[in-house]
Design a protein around this motif. Sequence first.
Motif, short mmCIF file in Angstrom:
data_model
loop_
_atom_site.label_atom_id
_atom_site.label_comp_id
_atom_site.label_asym_id
_atom_site.label_seq_id
_atom_site.Cartn_x
_atom_site.Cartn_y
_atom_site.Cartn_z
N LEU A 53 0.80 -1.21 0.00
CA LEU A 53 0.00 0.00 0.00
C LEU A 53 0.84 1.27 0.00
N VAL A 54 0.22 2.37 -0.41
CA VAL A 54 0.81 3.70 -0.23
C VAL A 54 0.80 4.02 1.26
N MET A 55 1.90 4.57 1.77
CA MET A 55 2.02 4.86 3.20
C MET A 55 2.38 6.32 3.41
N GLY A 56 2.67 6.71 4.65
CA GLY A 56 2.95 8.10 4.95
C GLY A 56 4.17 8.62 4.19
N THR A 57 5.30 7.91 4.35
CA THR A 57 6.52 8.31 3.65
C THR A 57 7.10 7.19 2.80
N ARG A 58 6.48 6.02 2.81
CA ARG A 58 6.95 4.88 2.03
C ARG A 58 6.11 4.72 0.76
N SER A 59 6.76 4.28 -0.29
CA SER A 59 6.14 4.28 -1.61
C SER A 59 5.06 3.23 -1.80
N GLY A 60 5.18 2.09 -1.10
CA GLY A 60 4.39 0.94 -1.51
C GLY A 60 5.00 0.34 -2.77
N SER A 61 4.28 -0.56 -3.42
CA SER A 61 4.82 -1.28 -4.57
C SER A 61 5.13 -0.33 -5.73
N VAL A 62 6.31 -0.51 -6.30
CA VAL A 62 6.78 0.26 -7.46
C VAL A 62 7.40 -0.73 -8.44
N ASP A 63 7.20 -0.50 -9.72
CA ASP A 63 7.83 -1.34 -10.74
C ASP A 63 9.34 -1.35 -10.51
N PRO A 64 9.93 -2.53 -10.25
CA PRO A 64 11.38 -2.57 -10.04
C PRO A 64 12.17 -2.07 -11.24
N GLY A 65 11.57 -2.13 -12.42
CA GLY A 65 12.24 -1.61 -13.60
C GLY A 65 12.44 -0.10 -13.51
N ALA A 66 11.51 0.60 -12.89
CA ALA A 66 11.65 2.04 -12.71
C ALA A 66 12.83 2.35 -11.79
N LEU A 67 13.00 1.53 -10.75
CA LEU A 67 14.10 1.74 -9.81
C LEU A 67 15.44 1.43 -10.47
N LEU A 68 15.47 0.38 -11.29
CA LEU A 68 16.69 0.06 -12.02
C LEU A 68 17.04 1.20 -12.97
N TRP A 69 16.04 1.76 -13.63
CA TRP A 69 16.28 2.88 -14.56
C TRP A 69 16.83 4.09 -13.81
N LEU A 70 16.29 4.37 -12.62
CA LEU A 70 16.79 5.51 -11.84
C LEU A 70 18.27 5.33 -11.51
N GLN A 71 18.68 4.08 -11.25
CA GLN A 71 20.08 3.82 -10.93
C GLN A 71 20.97 3.87 -12.17
N THR A 72 20.57 3.17 -13.22
CA THR A 72 21.46 3.00 -14.37
C THR A 72 21.42 4.17 -15.34
N GLU A 73 20.27 4.84 -15.45
CA GLU A 73 20.13 5.90 -16.44
C GLU A 73 20.14 7.30 -15.82
N ALA A 74 19.55 7.45 -14.63
CA ALA A 74 19.47 8.77 -14.00
C ALA A 74 20.59 8.98 -12.98
N GLY A 75 21.33 7.93 -12.67
CA GLY A 75 22.46 8.07 -11.76
C GLY A 75 22.09 8.23 -10.30
N VAL A 76 20.90 7.79 -9.93
CA VAL A 76 20.48 7.87 -8.53
C VAL A 76 21.19 6.75 -7.76
N SER A 77 21.83 7.09 -6.67
CA SER A 77 22.59 6.10 -5.90
C SER A 77 21.67 5.21 -5.07
N ALA A 78 22.22 4.09 -4.61
CA ALA A 78 21.45 3.19 -3.75
C ALA A 78 21.01 3.89 -2.47
N ALA A 79 21.89 4.73 -1.93
CA ALA A 79 21.54 5.46 -0.71
C ALA A 79 20.39 6.43 -0.96
N GLU A 80 20.41 7.12 -2.12
CA GLU A 80 19.33 8.03 -2.46
C GLU A 80 18.02 7.27 -2.65
N LEU A 81 18.09 6.13 -3.31
CA LEU A 81 16.89 5.33 -3.52
C LEU A 81 16.30 4.89 -2.18
#
Length: 292
Positions: A125-153
């Motif tokens: 579920l969507v929570m107060g500050t937690r995302s809930g379920s997100v497509d893992p492909g979007a998270l991989l894209w943020l890391q590999t293409e947008a340069g978002v670090s694991a700590a930032e994620l």
Amino acid sequence: AVAGRLRALTALAPLHQPAALDALDAVRAALPGVDQIACFDTAFHSRLPAAAVTYALPARWRERYGIRRYGFHGLSHAHASRRAARLTGARRIVTCHLGSGASLAAVLDGVGVDTTMGFTPLEGLVMGTRSGSVDPGALLWLQTEAGVSAAELTDGLFRSAGLLGLAGTADLRAVEAGAAGGDPACVLALDVYLHRLRAQIAAMTAALGGLDALVFTGGVGEGSATVRAGAAAGLGYLGVAVDPARNTGPADGTVDREIGVPGAVVRTLVVTAREDLEIARGVRSVLAGGAG
């Protein structure tokens, strides 16, 4: 030794594990001769069937790293489902623990058969500050293409997402007020929250093969008539029907109460979250020689 193993798992629940371990240390320092008993939010979900706990991941990952769905909020789900069964005699129960963190559980005859949180408390579920379920492909894209670090994620998903990410506040009361006033971000946040909630309640019902009782608990579940009505509004096909007066009015002499339309196929209740009672129950069982 146990404390060390728990500390090693902090990355899986960074919002809760450090505080629990600090409490453990404080009690050990103040009362060194007193036994300490840990009651885990994952324990209630330990009997989930294999189909409910297994991710469709490579076997080497699942076996080497223990990647599976564990579930959380088990203390609250255990109490709420037990209380609902006592009040209604229901066998097939969906419990909605809605607060800053939020999860659902499908409970059949007192045993959990599915839940919405998974390997960590991020799934579902969507929570107060937690995302809930997100497509893992979007998270991989943020890391590999947008340069978002694991700590930032990690920080973003646990601390800056959810209602806070959608509406700029993690307080659902503020979101509801903003939505009532026509604030577009708050309207969207509430719509997303309820959309995910209704969908997951339906999924839990499917795991049960039907529904006898729907239970709301936790700060939001107990305090928000808007969320309860909004969830029920999309579940009429399951037999859920909330009575507006019972939903918004005060409890009629009791803390735990029914809010459904009299005669509705599904009984709908509000149950006060009492993890403390569930913890006490588990502690008594351990001290009496049981398994907890």
